[in-house]
Design a protein around this motif. Structure first.
Motif, PDB file in Angstrom:
ATOM      1  N   VAL A 143       2.253  -2.965 -10.902  1.00 43.85           N
ATOM      2  CA  VAL A 143       0.840  -3.045 -11.272  1.00 43.85           C
ATOM      3  C   VAL A 143       0.185  -1.669 -11.165  1.00 43.85           C
ATOM      4  CG1 VAL A 143      -1.397  -3.980 -10.567  1.00 43.85           C
ATOM      5  CG2 VAL A 143       0.603  -5.476 -10.632  1.00 43.85           C
ATOM      6  N   LEU A 144       0.466  -0.981 -10.065  1.00 44.02           N
ATOM      7  CA  LEU A 144      -0.132   0.336  -9.869  1.00 44.02           C
ATOM      8  C   LEU A 144       0.422   1.349 -10.863  1.00 44.02           C
ATOM      9  CD1 LEU A 144      -2.255   1.558  -8.056  1.00 44.02           C
ATOM     10  CD2 LEU A 144      -0.495   2.046  -6.358  1.00 44.02           C
ATOM     11  N   ASP A 145       1.712   1.264 -11.135  1.00 44.24           N
ATOM     12  CA  ASP A 145       2.317   2.171 -12.109  1.00 44.24           C
ATOM     13  C   ASP A 145       1.687   1.987 -13.484  1.00 44.24           C
ATOM     14  OD1 ASP A 145       4.624   4.125 -12.578  1.00 44.24           O
ATOM     15  OD2 ASP A 145       5.065   2.601 -14.093  1.00 44.24           O
ATOM     16  N   LYS A 146       1.468   0.742 -13.881  1.00 44.31           N
ATOM     17  CA  LYS A 146       0.841   0.475 -15.180  1.00 44.31           C
ATOM     18  C   LYS A 146      -0.595   0.990 -15.207  1.00 44.31           C
ATOM     19  CE  LYS A 146      -0.039  -3.233 -18.505  1.00 44.31           C
ATOM     20  NZ  LYS A 146       0.090  -4.699 -18.761  1.00 44.31           N
ATOM     21  N   GLN A 147      -1.329   0.797 -14.120  1.00 46.14           N
ATOM     22  CA  GLN A 147      -2.709   1.276 -14.063  1.00 46.14           C
ATOM     23  C   GLN A 147      -2.787   2.782 -14.246  1.00 46.14           C
ATOM     24  OE1 GLN A 147      -5.544  -0.087 -14.107  1.00 46.14           O
ATOM     25  NE2 GLN A 147      -7.017   1.315 -13.184  1.00 46.14           N
ATOM     26  N   LEU A 148      -1.766   3.484 -13.785  1.00 50.25           N
ATOM     27  CA  LEU A 148      -1.753   4.949 -13.844  1.00 50.25           C
ATOM     28  C   LEU A 148      -1.077   5.484 -15.109  1.00 50.25           C
ATOM     29  CD1 LEU A 148      -0.748   5.351 -10.113  1.00 50.25           C
ATOM     30  CD2 LEU A 148      -2.862   6.301 -11.086  1.00 50.25           C
ATOM     31  N   SER A 149      -0.670   4.602 -16.003  1.00 51.42           N
ATOM     32  CA  SER A 149       0.170   5.010 -17.132  1.00 51.42           C
ATOM     33  C   SER A 149      -0.592   5.637 -18.289  1.00 51.42           C
ATOM     34  CB  SER A 149       0.958   3.802 -17.662  1.00 51.42           C
ATOM     35  OG  SER A 149       0.079   2.838 -18.236  1.00 51.42           O
ATOM     36  N   ASP A 150      -1.927   5.659 -18.220  1.00 47.78           N
ATOM     37  CA  ASP A 150      -2.698   6.204 -19.339  1.00 47.78           C
ATOM     38  C   ASP A 150      -3.083   7.663 -19.136  1.00 47.78           C
ATOM     39  OD1 ASP A 150      -4.563   5.968 -17.349  1.00 47.78           O
ATOM     40  OD2 ASP A 150      -5.985   4.753 -18.498  1.00 47.78           O
ATOM     41  N   GLY A 151      -2.430   8.326 -18.201  1.00 40.91           N
ATOM     42  CA  GLY A 151      -2.676   9.744 -17.983  1.00 40.91           C
ATOM     43  C   GLY A 151      -3.718  10.057 -16.928  1.00 40.91           C
ATOM     44  N   ARG A 152      -4.318   9.028 -16.338  1.00 40.47           N
ATOM     45  CA  ARG A 152      -5.319   9.260 -15.293  1.00 40.47           C
ATOM     46  C   ARG A 152      -4.649   9.861 -14.059  1.00 40.47           C
ATOM     47  NH1 ARG A 152      -8.083   3.827 -14.294  1.00 40.47           N
ATOM     48  NH2 ARG A 152      -7.769   3.627 -16.538  1.00 40.47           N
ATOM     49  N   LYS A 158     -10.214  10.062 -13.135  1.00 38.88           N
ATOM     50  CA  LYS A 158      -9.901  11.454 -12.809  1.00 38.88           C
ATOM     51  C   LYS A 158     -10.274  11.835 -11.380  1.00 38.88           C
ATOM     52  CE  LYS A 158     -14.279  13.260 -14.720  1.00 38.88           C
ATOM     53  NZ  LYS A 158     -14.836  13.692 -13.424  1.00 38.88           N
ATOM     54  N   ASP A 159     -11.063  10.993 -10.715  1.00 39.23           N
ATOM     55  CA  ASP A 159     -11.567  11.339  -9.389  1.00 39.23           C
ATOM     56  C   ASP A 159     -10.856  10.553  -8.294  1.00 39.23           C
ATOM     57  OD1 ASP A 159     -13.489  13.153 -10.380  1.00 39.23           O
ATOM     58  OD2 ASP A 159     -14.887  11.503 -10.786  1.00 39.23           O
ATOM     59  N   TYR A 160     -10.521  11.254  -7.234  1.00 39.16           N
ATOM     60  CA  TYR A 160      -9.926  10.670  -6.035  1.00 39.16           C
ATOM     61  C   TYR A 160     -10.960   9.781  -5.354  1.00 39.16           C
ATOM     62  CZ  TYR A 160      -7.186  10.934  -1.622  1.00 39.16           C
ATOM     63  OH  TYR A 160      -6.435  10.667  -0.499  1.00 39.16           O
ATOM     64  N   SER A 161     -10.541   8.602  -4.891  1.00 45.38           N
ATOM     65  CA  SER A 161     -11.504   7.660  -4.320  1.00 45.38           C
ATOM     66  C   SER A 161     -10.908   6.914  -3.133  1.00 45.38           C
ATOM     67  CB  SER A 161     -11.959   6.647  -5.380  1.00 45.38           C
ATOM     68  OG  SER A 161     -10.951   5.660  -5.580  1.00 45.38           O
ATOM     69  N   ILE A 162     -11.740   6.081  -2.518  1.00 42.84           N
ATOM     70  CA  ILE A 162     -11.262   5.280  -1.404  1.00 42.84           C
ATOM     71  C   ILE A 162     -10.202   4.269  -1.845  1.00 42.84           C
ATOM     72  CG2 ILE A 162     -13.291   5.579   0.043  1.00 42.84           C
ATOM     73  CD1 ILE A 162     -14.303   2.851  -0.921  1.00 42.84           C
ATOM     74  N   ALA A 163     -10.139   3.943  -3.123  1.00 38.53           N
ATOM     75  CA  ALA A 163      -9.056   3.084  -3.609  1.00 38.53           C
ATOM     76  C   ALA A 163      -7.710   3.778  -3.443  1.00 38.53           C
ATOM     77  CB  ALA A 163      -9.291   2.715  -5.070  1.00 38.53           C
ATOM     78  N   ASP A 164      -7.667   5.069  -3.713  1.00 35.17           N
ATOM     79  CA  ASP A 164      -6.433   5.833  -3.534  1.00 35.17           C
ATOM     80  C   ASP A 164      -6.094   5.977  -2.052  1.00 35.17           C
ATOM     81  OD1 ASP A 164      -6.042   6.841  -6.426  1.00 35.17           O
ATOM     82  OD2 ASP A 164      -8.101   7.442  -5.983  1.00 35.17           O
ATOM     83  N   MET A 165      -7.109   6.251  -1.239  1.00 32.82           N
ATOM     84  CA  MET A 165      -6.872   6.408   0.203  1.00 32.82           C
ATOM     85  C   MET A 165      -6.348   5.129   0.820  1.00 32.82           C
ATOM     86  SD  MET A 165     -10.275   8.494   1.328  1.00 32.82           S
ATOM     87  CE  MET A 165     -10.901   9.857   0.347  1.00 32.82           C
ATOM     88  N   ALA A 166      -6.796   3.994   0.308  1.00 27.59           N
ATOM     89  CA  ALA A 166      -6.330   2.715   0.834  1.00 27.59           C
ATOM     90  C   ALA A 166      -4.881   2.443   0.477  1.00 27.59           C
ATOM     91  CB  ALA A 166      -7.220   1.587   0.312  1.00 27.59           C
ATOM     92  N   SER A 167      -4.471   2.813  -0.728  1.00 23.00           N
ATOM     93  CA  SER A 167      -3.131   2.460  -1.212  1.00 23.00           C
ATOM     94  C   SER A 167      -2.059   3.459  -0.788  1.00 23.00           C
ATOM     95  CB  SER A 167      -3.142   2.327  -2.737  1.00 23.00           C
ATOM     96  OG  SER A 167      -3.886   1.201  -3.134  1.00 23.00           O
TER      97      SER A 167
END
Length: 234
Positions: A143-152, A158-167
């Protein structure tokens, strides 16, 4: 000043990642969960679920008394709102980050945690349980790989967030979870970008000074995995 009640687990790392990125002053209060320190009465006043992390914000900014919080997702959201950082301020962007934060809290963390338990720690190897949680971990990686598959660059753009810090801290032990990052190239790129951030390096170096010799021996297993309702009532 933030008082952080912390141990070197993925959920603990989430908060040091934020604090190091934001440059907020904080003091770590180690809570050795293998020794049962999470049951200390003073800690339970802050974290009634007897889990780390927890914080006490001595200066919440509203002129009132200190604020205490438990649950890593709630803490991240509080700190993001306090600082106005690592969460978008527009309606759509904010809720995009929040939904991925909840995705981690409700999915990636619990499923990977069960993976750790049955693959690494369970006294009896149960093939069905091991396969169940290894596969579900793989699904969530997908799921995460697909979410990131559009070049983001990051989970919500494009911005680092608490969603990234959590995962991120839950992907760090991917080998223990029997996951091969090479099979998830977009996730792998994301993982490497976060690993290279100076604040990430500082947070994980700090962890080494708090928990010098990580171990889960038989006594620790009884503390960590032997809890029931009587644990709360004592």
């Amino acid at each position: 000043m933030i008082d952080l009640y912390y141990w070197t687990t993925p959920n603990g790392h989430k908060i040091t990642l934020f604090l190091e990125e934001a440059g907020l002053p904080y003091t770590i209060h180690p809570v050795n969960i293998s020794n049962g320190e999470q049951f200390a009465p003073d800690f339970l006043k802050i974290a009634p679920n007897n889990r780390i992390p927890a914080i006490v914000d001595q200066s919440p900014g509203d002129g009132g008394a200190p604020i205490s919080l438990f649950e890593s997702g709630a803490i991240l959201l509080y700190l993001a709102d306090k600082t106005g950082r690592f969460i978008p301020q527009d309606l759509r962007g904010r809720n995009d980050v929040i939904q991925w934060l909840f995705w981690q809290m409700g999915g990636l963390g619990p499923m990977a945690g069960q993976n750790h338990h049955f693959v690494q720690y369970a006294p009896e190897k149960i093939p069905y349980a091991m396969e169940r949680y290894v596969k579900e971990t793989s699904r969530l990686y997908g799921v995460l790989d697909k979410q990131l598959s559009d070049g983001r660059d990051y989970i919500t753009g494009k911005d680092y967030s608490i969603a990234d810090m959590a995962s991120y801290p839950w992907i760090v032990p991917h080998e223990r979870q029997q996951q091969d990052l090479a099979k998830f190239p977009h996730l792998k790129g994301w993982f490497e970008r976060i690993a290279a951030r100076p604040a990430t390096r500082r947070a994980y170096e700090l962890a080494k000074t708090v928990n010098v010799a990580p171990t889960v021996d038989e006594a620790a297993k009884k503390v960590l995995f032997g809890q029931d309702a009587s644990t709360i009532k004592r």
